[in-house]
Design a protein around this motif. Sequence first.
Motif: not given
Length: 142
Positions: A68-79, A84-85
């Motif tokens: 919830a914190i990273l999705l708005p900042a990074w978007g789906w693909q990067r998050t 997974f990495v």
Amino acid sequence: MINQLRGHINTDQYAWITQGFSPLSAGLLILWFGVMTSVPISIWTVGDQSIPITMLLGTLAQAAVGLAILLPAWGWQRTFATFFVVGFLGWLAEFIGTATGLPFGRYYYTDILVPQVAHDPLLIPVAWFILLPACWRLAEMI
């Protein structure tokens, strides 16, 4: 006296704490805290058989906060790529640690935390995901 203190406190210096927190991420953080608080209560009332489900729920809630914190900042693909990495590298570090004792010494996990792959719980590297927003924010501050 409180009004006198208010003049001396710079609230702007603490604004970074809430940056990136939406009502959703704040609600999920409260949910996660509630689930983790319930762990000792469930052990006390139900017994050790409650540990797997409370740990699973706590870890999922924890990962949801990170998402919830990273999705708005990074978007789906990067998050999700990062998720997974980090998850794979986290599991690999656990696998190496339990198999060889490097770098922290010999340790092992009991069968309470499930599911496991090669005797290493999959929940452990997922739990590391919550560190990403905090580390990301600290790196920005430096």
